[in-house]
Design an enzyme around this catalytic site. Sequence first.
Site, short mmCIF file in Angstrom:
data_model
loop_
_atom_site.label_atom_id
_atom_site.label_comp_id
_atom_site.label_asym_id
_atom_site.label_seq_id
_atom_site.Cartn_x
_atom_site.Cartn_y
_atom_site.Cartn_z
N GLU A 145 62.92 63.73 37.46
CA GLU A 145 61.79 62.62 38.01
C GLU A 145 62.56 61.18 38.07
OE1 GLU A 145 57.46 64.56 38.13
OE2 GLU A 145 58.18 63.46 36.34
N CYS A 147 55.10 55.30 31.56
CA CYS A 147 55.95 55.58 30.30
C CYS A 147 55.48 56.81 29.87
CB CYS A 147 56.05 54.17 29.64
SG CYS A 147 56.93 54.34 27.96
#
Length: 409
Positions: free
Chosen positions: A126, A384
């Site tokens: 990703e 994150c």
Amino acid sequence: MAVSYDFRPISVCRARESNNVVVKKRSKRSLIGLSQNEMAEALKAIGVPEQQTRMRVRQLWHWLYVRGVSNFDEILNISKPIREMLKNHFSIARPEIVGEQISKDGTRKWLLRFPAREDGRPVEIETVYIPEEGRGTLCLSSQVGCTLTCSFCYTGTQVLVRNLTAEEILAQLLVARDCLGDFPNRTTPDGAIVPVEGRKITNIVMMGMGEPLYNFEVVKKALLIASDGDGLSLSKRRITLSTSGVVPEIVRAGEEIGVMLAVSLHAVHDTLRDMLVPINKKYPLALLIDACRNYPGLSNAKRITFEYVMLKGINDSLDDAKRLIQLLKGIPAKINLIPFNPWPGSNYQCSDWEQIERFADVVNQAGYASPIRIPRGRDILAACGQLKSASERLRKSGRLQIEYAVGNK
């Protein structure tokens, strides 16, 4: 300067031409990710006259990294016979875009599939694009999965499959620039939230899947190509490499790559950091902080960013904030406070916003910049600590081999 944004309806990025998409197993060597010397040797090996190789390398470098071509037929200043020779021996194709998700805040996440290598299978990673006021940041992955198993990170639940190659790291940047219309004479797609003027991707951060310093040589090669002034031309001051604390490679990264450094800290004493970031058992805080103090070029103009995830009742007390100040005393630093981003099966909670602000105030009053990172892309698991793909696990022996190679230098 004020930056305007485009809020037209969303459309999914597609490969420009079907013959530019990588097949399941690659048979040709890619020119993407080769150094200029390697490219010259590759051209000589297929019969390009030696006296022409430097010129041909310059031409290819420009078309690959400035123009962003992914098909040899798009290269207009190389004769057709040489283009045919290149097509017969090499590839400049992009990886397959398996999926693209677009957050309500404009963050984009691409799931990319790379072809099988040797006896392996195709793998997926990703890559995330984060548009902000005046800049666009691309978060790159360096490995498929991760070997570090940080307890607050979703990627850590996907045990390492393999390291990415320099081609695969750079391909993430090239695909993102394709999708955002960030090459010359390209059109930004409908729905892209990007600055209307200038580059769409101004910064890159090695903060995606994997530990970059466990793939040192490849990451070094990719970042040096990304920062080459004749190609992608990203300033090293706009490239940040993040590490969880692979101490033997930190100073070397400063000497040989010279980009900005970020350290995933997350705790102020070894007992807690051993639990949150298990690599701390191998390289405890004293060794990590010492390596940071010796990072080449460290100054107020080139500060280290320390990343600190805010976990409710775990590491967010005001006493923790004071101990953090003492731990980093004398190091030119910025401390990024990261509200924990939940993921399926996670056992942590994000600190209350008021507590994060109190923590930030204590750090800021000690003279350190302590911005609170606004979560981006949470709704598409692009924030994150939320990245993960479904690729096959690497055998334990393979993971240990990578760790052993770094630990015994």
